[in-house]
Design a protein around this motif. Structure first.
Motif, PDB file in Angstrom:
ATOM      1  N   TRP A  53       0.952  -1.139   0.088  1.00  0.00           N
ATOM      2  CA  TRP A  53       0.028  -0.119   0.215  1.00  0.00           C
ATOM      3  C   TRP A  53       0.878   1.150   0.012  1.00  0.00           C
ATOM      4  O   TRP A  53       0.602   2.210  -0.751  1.00  0.00           O
ATOM      5  CB  TRP A  53      -1.127  -0.039   1.100  1.00  0.00           C
ATOM      6  CG  TRP A  53      -2.060   0.672   1.052  1.00  0.00           C
ATOM      7  CD1 TRP A  53      -2.469   1.927   1.565  1.00  0.00           C
ATOM      8  CD2 TRP A  53      -3.178   0.542   0.157  1.00  0.00           C
ATOM      9  NE1 TRP A  53      -3.820   2.260   1.254  1.00  0.00           N
ATOM     10  CE2 TRP A  53      -4.205   1.457   0.531  1.00  0.00           C
ATOM     11  CE3 TRP A  53      -3.431  -0.593  -0.566  1.00  0.00           C
ATOM     12  CZ2 TRP A  53      -5.607   1.524  -0.292  1.00  0.00           C
ATOM     13  CZ3 TRP A  53      -4.744  -0.580  -1.482  1.00  0.00           C
ATOM     14  CH2 TRP A  53      -5.543   0.216  -1.366  1.00  0.00           C
ATOM     15  N   ARG A  72      -3.583   0.905  -7.640  1.00  0.00           N
ATOM     16  CA  ARG A  72      -4.397   1.229  -6.440  1.00  0.00           C
ATOM     17  C   ARG A  72      -4.681   2.560  -6.633  1.00  0.00           C
ATOM     18  O   ARG A  72      -4.347   3.439  -7.031  1.00  0.00           O
ATOM     19  CB  ARG A  72      -3.574   1.117  -5.070  1.00  0.00           C
ATOM     20  CG  ARG A  72      -2.851   2.160  -4.916  1.00  0.00           C
ATOM     21  CD  ARG A  72      -1.680   1.916  -3.713  1.00  0.00           C
ATOM     22  NE  ARG A  72      -0.597   2.860  -3.229  1.00  0.00           N
ATOM     23  CZ  ARG A  72       0.430   3.309  -4.181  1.00  0.00           C
ATOM     24  NH1 ARG A  72       0.585   2.847  -5.209  1.00  0.00           N
ATOM     25  NH2 ARG A  72       0.976   4.333  -3.489  1.00  0.00           N
ATOM     26  N   ASN A  74      -5.753   5.202  -3.767  1.00  0.00           N
ATOM     27  CA  ASN A  74      -5.462   5.498  -2.387  1.00  0.00           C
ATOM     28  C   ASN A  74      -6.903   6.198  -1.979  1.00  0.00           C
ATOM     29  O   ASN A  74      -7.251   5.689  -0.978  1.00  0.00           O
ATOM     30  CB  ASN A  74      -4.474   6.199  -1.843  1.00  0.00           C
ATOM     31  CG  ASN A  74      -3.160   5.099  -1.656  1.00  0.00           C
ATOM     32  OD1 ASN A  74      -3.269   4.130  -2.379  1.00  0.00           O
ATOM     33  ND2 ASN A  74      -1.940   5.711  -1.565  1.00  0.00           N
ATOM     34  N   VAL A  79      -8.261  -1.217  -4.972  1.00  0.00           N
ATOM     35  CA  VAL A  79      -7.141  -1.911  -5.938  1.00  0.00           C
ATOM     36  C   VAL A  79      -7.696  -2.626  -7.165  1.00  0.00           C
ATOM     37  O   VAL A  79      -8.668  -3.215  -7.180  1.00  0.00           O
ATOM     38  CB  VAL A  79      -6.385  -3.073  -5.001  1.00  0.00           C
ATOM     39  CG1 VAL A  79      -5.478  -3.879  -5.934  1.00  0.00           C
ATOM     40  CG2 VAL A  79      -5.727  -2.454  -3.810  1.00  0.00           C
ATOM     41  N   SER A  98      -6.135  -8.828   1.986  1.00  0.00           N
ATOM     42  CA  SER A  98      -5.687  -7.618   2.682  1.00  0.00           C
ATOM     43  C   SER A  98      -4.537  -8.224   3.765  1.00  0.00           C
ATOM     44  O   SER A  98      -4.966  -9.365   4.442  1.00  0.00           O
ATOM     45  CB  SER A  98      -6.100  -6.626   3.268  1.00  0.00           C
ATOM     46  OG  SER A  98      -6.949  -6.923   4.137  1.00  0.00           O
TER      47      SER A  98
END
Length: 118
Positions: A53, A72, A74, A79, A98
């Protein structure tokens, strides 16, 4: 906890493309990385791609390198898995997951089906 919801699967001809999405909610500030996995009927679940991440470092299975791209957003805690040049052997149920550290994946989505016809 983190909740994950995949979308974007479907039926596509060989050579086509699909983009899968995985929307994360809940304690998203605890996410260290996200991964995509797949499982075909009668086969074990296998790793497809992953993304850290912070920093965006990615990793891919050899079978999808050069064809799949993980990215991704954010701001949206989402994703993506862009899948190009799809092959019949890519047919599987795709799951996102995750993890809170460089270890096991803790939370999983319900999966989305991808079927590639020859």
């Amino acid at each position: 906890q983190v909740q994950l919801v995949e979308s974007g699967g479907g039926l596509v001809q060989a050579g086509g493309s699909l983009r899968l999405s995985c929307a994360a909610s809940g304690r998203t500030n605890t996410i260290y990385g996200m991964g995509w996995f797949r499982q075909a009927p009668g086969k074990e679940r296998e790793f497809v791609a992953s993304l850290i991440w912070s920093g965006g470092r990615t990793n891919y299975a050899d079978s999808v390198k050069g064809r799949f791209t993980v990215s991704r957003d954010n701001a949206e805690n989402t994703v993506y898995l862009q899948m190009n040049s799809l092959k019949p052997e890519d047919t599987a149920r795709y799951y996102c997951a995750s993890r809170r550290s460089a270890g096991v994946y803790t939370y999983w989505g319900q999966g989305t089906q991808v079927t590639v016809s020859s």
